[in-house]
Design an enzyme around this catalytic site. Sequence first.
Site, PDB file in Angstrom:
ATOM      1  N   LYS A 188       0.829  -1.212   0.000  1.00  0.00           N
ATOM      2  CA  LYS A 188       0.000   0.000   0.000  1.00  0.00           C
ATOM      3  C   LYS A 188       0.870   1.271   0.000  1.00  0.00           C
ATOM      4  CE  LYS A 188      -3.193  -2.967  -0.088  1.00  0.00           C
ATOM      5  NZ  LYS A 188      -4.252  -3.405   0.763  1.00  0.00           N
TER       6      LYS A 188
HETATM    7  C1  LIG Z   1      -5.220  -4.590   0.996  1.00  0.00           C
HETATM    8  C2  LIG Z   1      -6.662  -4.325   1.066  1.00  0.00           C
HETATM    9  C3  LIG Z   1      -7.432  -4.667   2.185  1.00  0.00           C
HETATM   10  C4  LIG Z   1      -6.884  -5.470   3.332  1.00  0.00           C
HETATM   11  O1  LIG Z   1      -5.795  -4.870   3.932  1.00  0.00           O
HETATM   12  P1  LIG Z   1      -4.963  -5.638   5.059  1.00  0.00           P
HETATM   13  O2  LIG Z   1      -4.306  -4.535   5.824  1.00  0.00           O
HETATM   14  O3  LIG Z   1      -3.973  -6.494   4.323  1.00  0.00           O
HETATM   15  O4  LIG Z   1      -5.904  -6.432   5.856  1.00  0.00           O
HETATM   16  C5  LIG Z   1      -8.761  -4.307   2.208  1.00  0.00           C
HETATM   17  N1  LIG Z   1      -9.328  -3.656   1.183  1.00  0.00           N
HETATM   18  C6  LIG Z   1      -8.625  -3.326   0.073  1.00  0.00           C
HETATM   19  C7  LIG Z   1      -9.310  -2.568  -1.016  1.00  0.00           C
HETATM   20  C8  LIG Z   1      -7.276  -3.672  -0.028  1.00  0.00           C
HETATM   21  O5  LIG Z   1      -6.591  -3.374  -1.130  1.00  0.00           O
END
Ligand SMILES: *Cc1c(COP(=O)(O)O)cnc(C)c1O
Length: 392
Positions: A188
Amino acid sequence: MIPYGRQDIQEEDILAVVDTLHSDFLTQGPKTSHFESAVKRYTGAQYAVACNSATSGLHIACLALGLGSGDILWTSPNSFVSSANCARFCGAEVDFIDIDESTGNLCLTRLSEQLERAKARGKLPKIIVAVHFAGQPCDLKGLSALRDRYGFKIIEDAAHAIGADFEGEPVGACNYSDMCVFSFHPVKVITAAEGGMVTCNSPELEKRMRRLVSHGVTRDPDEYLCQDEGPWSYQQTVLGFNYRMSDVHASLGLSQLRRLDQYVAKRNVLAERYDNALSLLPLTPLRQSENNINAFHLYVVVLDKKLDRLAVYNAMRAEGIGVQVHYIPIYKQPYYQRLGFSATYCEHTERYYKGCLSLPLYPAMDAKDQDKVIDILEKVVNNSRLHSCTGE
Ligand SMILES: *Cc1c(COP(=O)(O)O)cnc(C)c1O
């Protein structure tokens, strides 16, 4: 391989983590609340609750809003599975809202129609999880107008969108939503290795979420439901989880947050460079709104129908370019198939999914790497165009 995304860890991040390792607190110390305060300052939200992932964040956000069996949650199928799974964790049903294929975000026109039909059948959703796909904010104003009309709650899934801005205000301010959930997974925009954070402006929601991330336990005598056992007292008043963020993770997240604006600026420069360089190819980048700032977690193009996405994907990978596909529509997953969704449940999502391709984009990407991606994509697309012409 040039990857589609990559974390950027610098010396100051490493020092921040080492500093925490030398301190008295590895978890539940001061760093987690510093990180929460920094996110509150950044977004302008009144409250922020750190947790160990965005998935846990979505879960506690749904529970805090009272989602349970007999309720329905709607979300976009063009997302990671967590956006829908959070409803299932609470025993609620899921339904999907088709997307606007030019942005990858949920389509408000189709949402309005779907709400009208649901109202007639007495099956309105309790919660809509609005995913800011690729880092571009959904139309939050339009969504909150529908909320006023139909009475659902809004959770923003901003896993892609920390650092983005909706009509001049940071995503996470929650001016048009009930809560907003961020992810700090390494792919992210900024990372805490693992981690999430939920922002909101309601003290009641904050209190409920804070209890849920830590076993449903409170140490605040004002919240006790039975007799105080003494100074060692704590009371478990609801069923909660161990979803806490550790101070080790928080110190990394906090250090990364300092470079967030820099990252988003760099991602926007790279995105514009792609826009210009690819403008003559048979593909379309996602449409951007003039009023918002996109965090550009992903740079997505939709290939023209005459191109074979699988062939382009394989050819790019063979040349060392780590393209990706975001996302396999959630209703296609075997788990959701078992719940009875058709494999082609949403028409526009299907059309988008056939052609979408995410190109490499990360803050440390230099012009040389990007030019390589552009050159190879040009070559691959032109080749596969020749192929499909002779094949016809
Ligand atoms: C990565 C992601 C999640 C989950 O994130 P985590 O921190 O890995 O649990 C949820 N929603 C979207 C749109 C994502 O890209």
